[in-house]
Design an enzyme around this catalytic site. Sequence first.
Site, PDB file in Angstrom:
ATOM      1  NE  ARG A  31      -3.805  -2.411   2.202  1.00  0.00           N
ATOM      2  CZ  ARG A  31      -3.812  -3.731   1.955  1.00  0.00           C
ATOM      3  NH1 ARG A  31      -2.677  -4.381   1.769  1.00  0.00           N
ATOM      4  NH2 ARG A  31      -4.947  -4.391   1.896  1.00  0.00           N
ATOM      5  N   GLY A  98      -1.110 -12.197  -5.076  1.00  0.00           N
ATOM      6  CA  GLY A  98      -2.539 -11.878  -5.191  1.00  0.00           C
ATOM      7  C   GLY A  98      -2.841 -10.459  -4.761  1.00  0.00           C
ATOM      8  CG  ASP A 323      -2.289 -14.205   5.151  1.00  0.00           C
ATOM      9  OD1 ASP A 323      -3.061 -14.827   4.408  1.00  0.00           O
ATOM     10  OD2 ASP A 323      -1.997 -13.001   4.982  1.00  0.00           O
ATOM     11  NE  ARG A 354      -1.464 -20.155   2.379  1.00  0.00           N
ATOM     12  CZ  ARG A 354      -1.208 -18.854   2.506  1.00  0.00           C
ATOM     13  NH1 ARG A 354      -1.961 -18.113   3.307  1.00  0.00           N
ATOM     14  NH2 ARG A 354      -0.203 -18.309   1.851  1.00  0.00           N
ATOM     15  NE  ARG A 399       1.328 -15.724   4.616  1.00  0.00           N
ATOM     16  CZ  ARG A 399       2.217 -14.771   4.923  1.00  0.00           C
ATOM     17  NH1 ARG A 399       3.197 -15.020   5.770  1.00  0.00           N
ATOM     18  NH2 ARG A 399       2.116 -13.563   4.400  1.00  0.00           N
TER      19      ARG A 399
HETATM   20  C1  S3P Z   1      -4.160  -9.199   2.189  1.00  0.00           C
HETATM   21  C2  S3P Z   1      -5.394  -9.716   2.471  1.00  0.00           C
HETATM   22  C3  S3P Z   1      -5.647 -11.150   2.694  1.00  0.00           C
HETATM   23  C4  S3P Z   1      -4.367 -11.920   2.969  1.00  0.00           C
HETATM   24  C5  S3P Z   1      -3.252 -11.526   2.035  1.00  0.00           C
HETATM   25  C6  S3P Z   1      -2.956 -10.041   2.128  1.00  0.00           C
HETATM   26  C7  S3P Z   1      -4.032  -7.744   1.966  1.00  0.00           C
HETATM   27  O1  S3P Z   1      -6.248 -11.699   1.543  1.00  0.00           O
HETATM   28  O2  S3P Z   1      -4.590 -13.306   2.871  1.00  0.00           O
HETATM   29  O3  S3P Z   1      -2.074 -12.243   2.344  1.00  0.00           O
HETATM   30  O4  S3P Z   1      -2.890  -7.224   1.967  1.00  0.00           O
HETATM   31  O5  S3P Z   1      -5.063  -7.087   1.774  1.00  0.00           O
HETATM   32  P1  S3P Z   1      -7.848 -11.653   1.305  1.00  0.00           P
HETATM   33  O6  S3P Z   1      -8.239 -10.251   1.277  1.00  0.00           O
HETATM   34  O7  S3P Z   1      -8.062 -12.321  -0.023  1.00  0.00           O
HETATM   35  O8  S3P Z   1      -8.428 -12.435   2.449  1.00  0.00           O
END
Ligand code: S3P
Length: 439
Positions: A31, A98, A323, A354, A399
């Site tokens: 961010r 992601g 996580d 997971r 992880r």
């Molecule tokens: C994250 C949100 C989570 C988390 C990921 C980081 C983030 O995912 O699992 O490692 O930085 O907003 P989800 O929003 O898909 O739950």
Amino acid sequence: MTAHPTPRRFSATGPLTGRLRVPGDKSISHRAVMLGALAVGETRVTGLLEGEDVLATAAAMRAMGAQVEKVGDEWRIRGVGVGGLLQPETALDMGNSGTSTRLLMGLVASHGITAAFTGDASLSKRPMGRVIDPLGLMGANFTPSPGGTLPLMMTGASPAVPIAYRLPVASAQVKSAVLLAGLNTPGITSVIEPVPTRDHSERMLRGFGATLDIAQEGGERVIRIHGEAELQPQQIEVPGDPSSAAFFLVAASIVPDSDLVIENVGLNPTRAGLVEVLRQMGASIDELDPREVGGEPVADLRVRHAPLSGVEVDPETAPSMIDEFPVLFVAAALAQGRTVTRGLEELRVKESDRLAAMAAALAAAGARVEETEDGLVVDGTGGDPLYGGGPITTHLDHRIAMSMAVAGLASKDGVEVDDTRPIATSFPAFEVLLAEAMA
Ligand code: S3P
């Protein structure tokens, strides 16, 4: 990442002691780079996580016109201004990340540019429909691969249309994608969260000067962002990542005679679920020198070996430790009695499935574990070491690799992890810090 898998056996070599400092928070680092790239002027960031995922975000922001460089210990980001992102000339390679993918899709959605997103084999299986749906309502156009996955092309809308969107899954990534799209959308874009998720986007958007109204309405959290926003450059210190600290919290809890201080751990309540659950299990975790870093609560954590007992984990706490379940399952495998987890369907669409990956890995290491539709049931050894074994399959999931490394520390024969390369996505110094703590 190098071309060939890097297997490694992790074995019991004694207690974890001394002090270590975990790297910067991954969510906050992404961010900081994104908002810095949208401010006008120079944002300076210290403590940025230099893992592959965050570097993928930095490369993408450069490809869309921002300057992102490291000078000494500091990252300097010269932004293009909200609305100023340029069309990238080549596909944005998101690697394993992601978070980069979904948050950047949000940014592109309200800029009149076209971008292609690609990723590795793990990321290319993960669902993008959850961000395509709301961003499509805002006017962006998508051509994903069949099944709503990467590789994907999208064209943002200019101007985009503000929406009010109730999250169908508890996901900070979906929330953040919509809020980031809202930055360059005229009017008020709202996200309604029935279940609260990590709030780093809201904290940092406010820190950069965006106007956000946050209210509790009918038991739901409603976040309204006013577009089109102007962001002011900031000086940011990124706190340590509780999701990285998690591996050391569990390792020191299960390895006899351990007494370890983990410095600079972020304890934002939307992230601190594991500390609470470990304490319920009997873990000895003290918070030293509580303070604030970068607008987030932080403390040093002293963790000492302690006998753990199985618990039923309240599904309501899942988002605040989403996580950390892989490594919690390792703690459960060494605890006295049964640990039951439920409501964890989301774990099936992370960097790997997971639930399946940890059930198979723990069983291969000699733990007693049963996989259900939405959780694991683990019967612990009562503190006796696991047999160990492997090689366990990490499925390109950092992880899984680190959790099973921790399991190896409490095993007779050690645990062989088939590939340690994915660790570099979030915690490149993991193996070095582990060796130091065990020296
Ligand atoms: C994250 C949100 C989570 C988390 C990921 C980081 C983030 O995912 O699992 O490692 O930085 O907003 P989800 O929003 O898909 O739950």
